[in-house]
Design a protein around this motif. Sequence first.
Motif, PDB file in Angstrom:
ATOM      1  N   VAL A 172      -1.850   4.937  -6.199  1.00 25.83           N
ATOM      2  CA  VAL A 172      -1.396   5.861  -7.241  1.00 25.83           C
ATOM      3  C   VAL A 172      -2.574   6.201  -8.141  1.00 25.83           C
ATOM      4  CG1 VAL A 172       0.133   6.145  -9.221  1.00 25.83           C
ATOM      5  CG2 VAL A 172       0.953   4.963  -7.162  1.00 25.83           C
ATOM      6  N   VAL A 173      -2.782   7.465  -8.360  1.00 29.31           N
ATOM      7  CA  VAL A 173      -3.872   7.932  -9.226  1.00 29.31           C
ATOM      8  C   VAL A 173      -3.351   8.272 -10.615  1.00 29.31           C
ATOM      9  CG1 VAL A 173      -5.645   9.707  -9.563  1.00 29.31           C
ATOM     10  CG2 VAL A 173      -5.210   8.798  -7.279  1.00 29.31           C
ATOM     11  N   GLY A 174      -2.174   8.868 -10.655  1.00 33.00           N
ATOM     12  CA  GLY A 174      -1.612   9.277 -11.936  1.00 33.00           C
ATOM     13  C   GLY A 174      -2.058  10.682 -12.317  1.00 33.00           C
ATOM     14  N   ARG A 175      -2.255  10.893 -13.576  1.00 39.52           N
ATOM     15  CA  ARG A 175      -2.620  12.241 -14.047  1.00 39.52           C
ATOM     16  C   ARG A 175      -4.077  12.550 -13.725  1.00 39.52           C
ATOM     17  NH1 ARG A 175      -4.856  14.525 -18.658  1.00 39.52           N
ATOM     18  NH2 ARG A 175      -4.134  16.673 -19.059  1.00 39.52           N
ATOM     19  N   VAL A 176      -4.294  13.742 -13.157  1.00 33.77           N
ATOM     20  CA  VAL A 176      -5.645  14.228 -12.883  1.00 33.77           C
ATOM     21  C   VAL A 176      -5.855  15.485 -13.720  1.00 33.77           C
ATOM     22  CG1 VAL A 176      -7.235  15.132 -11.144  1.00 33.77           C
ATOM     23  CG2 VAL A 176      -5.617  13.319 -10.535  1.00 33.77           C
ATOM     24  N   PRO A 177      -6.686  15.421 -14.754  1.00 30.50           N
ATOM     25  CA  PRO A 177      -6.916  16.610 -15.584  1.00 30.50           C
ATOM     26  C   PRO A 177      -7.805  17.623 -14.871  1.00 30.50           C
ATOM     27  CG  PRO A 177      -8.305  14.807 -16.311  1.00 30.50           C
ATOM     28  CD  PRO A 177      -7.432  14.245 -15.240  1.00 30.50           C
ATOM     29  N   GLY A 207       0.794  -1.222   0.000  1.00 30.88           N
ATOM     30  CA  GLY A 207       0.000   0.000   0.000  1.00 30.88           C
ATOM     31  C   GLY A 207       0.825   1.270   0.000  1.00 30.88           C
ATOM     32  N   ALA A 208       2.148   1.143  -0.086  1.00 29.17           N
ATOM     33  CA  ALA A 208       3.010   2.318  -0.023  1.00 29.17           C
ATOM     34  C   ALA A 208       2.992   3.099  -1.334  1.00 29.17           C
ATOM     35  CB  ALA A 208       4.435   1.902   0.309  1.00 29.17           C
ATOM     36  N   VAL A 209       3.015   4.418  -1.213  1.00 36.64           N
ATOM     37  CA  VAL A 209       3.134   5.299  -2.381  1.00 36.64           C
ATOM     38  C   VAL A 209       4.231   6.318  -2.105  1.00 36.64           C
ATOM     39  CG1 VAL A 209       0.734   5.019  -3.123  1.00 36.64           C
ATOM     40  CG2 VAL A 209       1.319   6.832  -1.505  1.00 36.64           C
ATOM     41  N   CYS A 210       4.651   7.001  -3.129  1.00 39.17           N
ATOM     42  CA  CYS A 210       5.689   8.034  -3.029  1.00 39.17           C
ATOM     43  C   CYS A 210       7.014   7.464  -2.512  1.00 39.17           C
ATOM     44  CB  CYS A 210       5.236   9.190  -2.132  1.00 39.17           C
ATOM     45  SG  CYS A 210       3.748  10.029  -2.715  1.00 39.17           S
ATOM     46  N   GLY A 211       7.213   6.140  -2.673  1.00 37.54           N
ATOM     47  CA  GLY A 211       8.461   5.521  -2.254  1.00 37.54           C
ATOM     48  C   GLY A 211       8.661   5.488  -0.759  1.00 37.54           C
ATOM     49  N   ASP A 212       7.561   5.543   0.013  1.00 39.77           N
ATOM     50  CA  ASP A 212       7.658   5.582   1.470  1.00 39.77           C
ATOM     51  C   ASP A 212       6.592   4.666   2.063  1.00 39.77           C
ATOM     52  OD1 ASP A 212       7.645   6.245   4.208  1.00 39.77           O
ATOM     53  OD2 ASP A 212       8.286   8.301   3.781  1.00 39.77           O
ATOM     54  N   ASP A 235       1.229  13.745 -11.394  1.00 37.97           N
ATOM     55  CA  ASP A 235       1.423  12.437 -10.746  1.00 37.97           C
ATOM     56  C   ASP A 235       0.744  12.461  -9.377  1.00 37.97           C
ATOM     57  OD1 ASP A 235       3.090  11.152 -12.755  1.00 37.97           O
ATOM     58  OD2 ASP A 235       4.620  12.627 -12.174  1.00 37.97           O
ATOM     59  N   ALA A 236      -0.530  12.217  -9.369  1.00 37.66           N
ATOM     60  CA  ALA A 236      -1.292  12.293  -8.121  1.00 37.66           C
ATOM     61  C   ALA A 236      -1.338  10.955  -7.392  1.00 37.66           C
ATOM     62  CB  ALA A 236      -2.711  12.775  -8.404  1.00 37.66           C
ATOM     63  N   SER A 270      -7.380  11.457   0.501  1.00 43.33           N
ATOM     64  CA  SER A 270      -7.065  12.780  -0.035  1.00 43.33           C
ATOM     65  C   SER A 270      -6.104  12.714  -1.216  1.00 43.33           C
ATOM     66  CB  SER A 270      -6.474  13.656   1.072  1.00 43.33           C
ATOM     67  OG  SER A 270      -7.356  13.718   2.178  1.00 43.33           O
ATOM     68  N   VAL A 271      -6.463  13.419  -2.284  1.00 43.71           N
ATOM     69  CA  VAL A 271      -5.652  13.457  -3.503  1.00 43.71           C
ATOM     70  C   VAL A 271      -4.672  14.616  -3.425  1.00 43.71           C
ATOM     71  CG1 VAL A 271      -5.698  13.762  -6.012  1.00 43.71           C
ATOM     72  CG2 VAL A 271      -7.467  12.379  -4.881  1.00 43.71           C
ATOM     73  N   MET A 272      -3.422  14.325  -3.747  1.00 42.33           N
ATOM     74  CA  MET A 272      -2.362  15.340  -3.714  1.00 42.33           C
ATOM     75  C   MET A 272      -1.159  14.815  -4.486  1.00 42.33           C
ATOM     76  SD  MET A 272      -1.261  14.789   0.298  1.00 42.33           S
ATOM     77  CE  MET A 272      -2.976  14.652   0.813  1.00 42.33           C
TER      78      MET A 272
END
Length: 259
Positions: A99-104, A87-92, A114-115, A130-132
Motif C-alpha cells: 500500500v502506498v497511500g496518497r500520491v501527490p 502481501g495482498a492489497v486491494c482486499g485480494d 489510495d495508491a 507498478s503504481v495504480m
Amino acid sequence: MRSLILAFVVSAGGAIAAPDTSLRPVHRDGAGLKLEQSGSIAPRPRDAAGQAAVEGGRGLAQSLRPELRPRKFRRIARAQERLRKKGAVCGDVDIQGVVVGRVPGSKRGCGVTDAVRIRAVSGIGLSQHSVMDCGTAKALKTWIDETAKPAFSRKGGGLKNIRVAAHYACRTRNNRPGGRISEHGKGRAIDISGLQMRDGTLITVRSGWNDPATSKAMRRLHKGACGPFGTVLGPESDRFHRDHFHFDTARYRSGPYCR
C-alpha cells in the motif's frame, strides 16, 4: 414325579435347539467377518501379516482411506498462504504488492488518493512494480485471468511475466505540451509492451502483432481488455501505440473506447 422331570428336560432341549431368529444384519463377505454356524458374527482369522484372510482370493488387501498429507507439507502450505495474505492489497490475495497511500501530483489534475504498488497479479509477475489505484489493479487481474493466461497457455509453458512500459506518471496525454492530463497521471492506466513465457520466450507487442505465429493471440489480448478497461489502445490506434497496449479505467457514457 420321574415323568414330570423328563418332560421338563425335553422341553428345555427343544428351546436350546431352536434356530436363531435374530434380525441383526449379516456382514457381507470380504469385510473381514464370517458367519458361524450358530448364526452369530465372529472375526475372520488373520494371517501372519495381520490382514484378514479373504476367501477365494477376493476382497481388498488394504484400506481405501486416503493417507493424510505429511505434516511437513501442511506446514509449508500454511506458511505460503500466510505470505500471500501478508502481501495482498486491494482486499485480494491474488493482487500482491504494498500500500502506498496518497500520491501527490506535481501538476494540477495529477495524483492518486489510495495508491498501491503492484509486483504480481494472479501469479504473473510485472517487470517493474507498478503504481495504480485498486480499480485498475482489479481490472488488470480480470484481464490476466480471463484473457492473457488462456491466450498463451500453450506457448512456451504458459505466461510468466508482463513487460510494463509505463504506469503512474504525472504527464499529459502522449506527453504533448499543454495537453490534458493522462490517465497515467491519475493512477488509472498501465502500458504493456510484451509478455514473457516460462521458457524465457519474449513476445513483444511490436513484433508479435503481425507475426503469423502470435498475431491471433495478440489480438485476443487487445479484444479481451475491452470491458475490464474503459480505454484500450493498440498498434492500429495511432502512431503513439505501435509498440505497446495502453489500458486505462476511464469510463464513458457510450461504453468502452477500444482501438
